[in-house]
Design an enzyme around this catalytic site. Structure first.
Site, PDB file in Angstrom:
ATOM      1  CG  ASP A 117      -8.848  21.627 -17.169  1.00  0.00           C
ATOM      2  OD1 ASP A 117      -8.820  22.753 -16.630  1.00  0.00           O
ATOM      3  OD2 ASP A 117      -9.839  20.868 -17.082  1.00  0.00           O
ATOM      4  CG  ASP A 142      -9.908  22.947  -8.863  1.00  0.00           C
ATOM      5  OD1 ASP A 142     -10.173  23.359  -7.721  1.00  0.00           O
ATOM      6  OD2 ASP A 142     -10.100  23.625  -9.895  1.00  0.00           O
ATOM      7  NE  ARG A 278     -23.567  29.583  14.686  1.00  0.00           N
ATOM      8  CZ  ARG A 278     -24.718  29.297  15.285  1.00  0.00           C
ATOM      9  NH1 ARG A 278     -25.548  28.400  14.720  1.00  0.00           N
ATOM     10  NH2 ARG A 278     -25.053  29.860  16.428  1.00  0.00           N
TER      11      ARG A 278
END
Length: 361
Positions: A117, A142, A278
């Site tokens: 974008d 994304d 972890r």
């Protein structure tokens, strides 16, 4: 519109898998179908700032190997705002006219810009100022570009995150640990949600759903009570608490970026539950590597569609994917909308139906 004879193509913004498949597709269709010349512009708009421009002629006999290659062989950049570009003397300057001059110097009749974008917004502004015939192609891991259901790079990134969760599953079970996996995505939780479901996460935190750490810990305690002494937690980098708090890291030049939330969540879990915990930060591994079959397919489809838009004279438009078909949408529509996870959508409903904690239970 004059006759099209020579077109340019560039990649802009962060890299991802599938970009080279687009370039290959554009070259094959533009040359093979329309007889046009294709010029590859190197290092995004920065290549057009140079004098002479950094560009190479692309031919069908030198691009077939690109289909299965990750990254972009043209190079790209996600730094340096062209409207306030940092110069060597420490000043900033608007390089728009330099970019337009580079476009004209190459004798281009149209330009295909592959970007997210932000990149598409920049390219559109430059195109409008310089009268450049622009066609856009959406790419971002994304998957947040508006007006398209999916962008190039998302499928590969999701596959990589899913595989990482698969691997963490075995080590978590072997040691009775809580394993936290932090993934990219900016303000959209598409990677975390899709990979979390596909990889069997017990907890998935996404930016669209503010989380409560107590809710996360309650899920872990519930699993412990059921005799399940390990837990997989998928965390998107931009998640926030109900108060809006986020974890960011200060980068060079004072710019802040998302990062560090996985470590924070892991520390909170360990302190509150006593579970051995972890954290793994997947980072740029999500961007690199061999593109998935779907990203190769999507890149090929988008490349052909973009060339056809040029042939039709349909500029200031972006190729998009809806209902398993390509369509064209105004670039303005794509950059003015931001595609986030729909809270009433199928994947959120699926996660809840599977008993996955989304942080607000």
């Amino acid at each position: 519109m004059g006759e099209i004879k020579r077109i340019g193509i560039l990649t802009s913004g962060g890299d991802c898998a599938g970009l080279n498949a687009v370039i290959r597709s554009v070259v094959h269709h533009a040359i093979g179908t329309y007889g046009w010349e294709v010029i590859g512009i190197q290092e995004a708009t920065q290549g057009l700032m140079e004098n002479p421009s950094k560009a190479i002629a692309l031919h069908r006999d030198n691009i077939d190997h690109l289909l299965m290659m990750g990254g972009t062989f043209l190079g790209t950049t996600n730094k340096g705002n062209p409207f306030a570009f940092p110069m060597a003397d420490g000043t900033v300057r608007d390089r728009t006219e330099d970019i337009i001059a580079g476009y004209r110097q190459l004798g281009l009749d149209a330009l295909i810009g592959i970007g997210g974008d932000g990149s598409l917004a920049i390219l559109r502004r430059i195109a409008q100022q310089g009268g450049i015939n622009l066609v856009g192609i959406p790419k971002t891991i994304d998957n947040d570009v508006g007006a398209t259901e999916i962008s190039i790079g998302f499928d590969t990134a999701t596959n990589i995150a899913t595989e990482a969760l698969d691997r963490l599953h075995f080590t978590a079970a072997s040691h009775n640990r809580v394993m936290v996996l932090e993934v990219m995505g900016r303000d959209a939780g598409h990677i975390a949600l899709a990979a979390g479901i596909g990889g069997g996460a017990d907890i998935i935190l996404i930016p669209e759903i503010p989380y409560r750490i107590q809710s996360v810990c309650n899920k872990i305690r519930q699993r412990q009570a059921e005799g399940k002494n390990f837990c997989l937690v998928m965390v998107s980098e931009a998640v926030r608490t109900e108060l809006g708090d986020q974890v960011k890291q200060i980068q060079q030049f004072g710019e802040d970026r998302y990062g560090g939330i996985g470590k924070y969540i892991a520390e909170q879990i360990a302190q509150r539950t006593g579970a051995e915990t972890r954290v793994t930060v997947l980072g740029h591994i999500q961007r690199g590597g061999i593109p998935s079959p779907f990203d190769r397919l999507l890149g090929s489809v988008f490349g052909v569609a973009a060339v056809d838009l040029i042939a039709e004279g349909k500029f200031d438009h972006m190729v998009a994917w809806r209902n398993r078909q390509t369509i064209s949408v105004p670039i303005e529509e794509a950059i003015q909308t931001y595609q986030t996870v729909q809270l009433d959508g199928t994947l959120v409903k699926t996660a809840r139906g599977l008993g996955i904690c989304l942080g607000n239970d």
